[in-house]
Scaffold this active site. Structure first.
Site, PDB file in Angstrom:
ATOM      1  N   CYS A  35    -106.083 -31.888   8.321  1.00 38.56           N
ATOM      2  CA  CYS A  35    -106.960 -32.655   9.219  1.00 38.56           C
ATOM      3  C   CYS A  35    -108.383 -32.101   9.207  1.00 38.56           C
ATOM      4  CB  CYS A  35    -106.408 -32.657  10.637  1.00 38.56           C
ATOM      5  SG  CYS A  35    -106.359 -31.035  11.398  1.00 38.56           S
ATOM      6  N   CYS A 104    -101.565 -29.242  16.214  1.00 37.16           N
ATOM      7  CA  CYS A 104    -102.776 -28.823  16.921  1.00 37.16           C
ATOM      8  C   CYS A 104    -102.474 -27.584  17.791  1.00 37.16           C
ATOM      9  CB  CYS A 104    -103.312 -29.954  17.782  1.00 37.16           C
ATOM     10  SG  CYS A 104    -103.305 -31.563  16.962  1.00 37.16           S
TER      11      CYS A 104
HETATM   12 FE1  FES Z   1    -105.545 -31.377  13.387  1.00 37.18          FE
HETATM   13 FE2  FES Z   1    -105.453 -31.869  15.943  1.00 37.18          FE
HETATM   14  S1  FES Z   1    -105.498 -33.316  14.341  1.00 37.18           S
HETATM   15  S2  FES Z   1    -105.767 -29.945  14.967  1.00 37.18           S
END
Ligand code: FES
Length: 125
Positions: A35, A104
């Protein structure tokens, strides 16, 4: 059911312990390659106790809420307790995270561990 718990939304809107500790005793920075989010945790440690902790998170709302909660959970605790912080504990304290957002909270666990490791390295331990 709402995707995010009240607690997640509250910590996202009003994150605790945001910022930098200039003369930190340990700093941990981790990222998630998929991400692209980055989390940095600063620790002040006295007599094996986390006396201050701050974070900077360049990432999603769940990452911000997770870092905020994680810093609250280790403030005033021993280094061992900070090391024992798990992403499950952070997720539970937040009232849960959607499955695709659990990584996360993992970032928060890893950032705390990296900061403690940095502290140990600086101490030559
Ligand atoms: Fe990667 Fe939240 S989407 S840390």
């Amino acid at each position: 059911m709402a995707l995010y718990s009240e607690k997640v939304m509250e910590h996202f809107r009003n994150p605790r312990n945001v910022g930098v500790i200039e003369n930190a005793d340990g700093v941990g920075e981790v990222g998630n390659a998929r991400c692209g989010d980055i989390m940095k945790i600063y620790l002040k440690i006295e007599n094996d106790i986390v006396t201050d902790v701050k974070f900077e998170t360049f990432g999603c709302g769940s990452a911000i809420a997770s870092s905020s909660m994680a810093t609250e959970m280790i403030r005033g605790r021993s280094i061992e307790e900070a090391l024992g912080l798990t992403n499950q504990a952070v997720t539970e304290a937040l009232g849960g995270l959607p499955p695709h957002k659990v990584h996360c909270s993992v970032l928060a666990e890893e950032a705390v561990r990296a900061a403690v490791k940095d502290y140990y390295d600086r101490q030559g331990l």
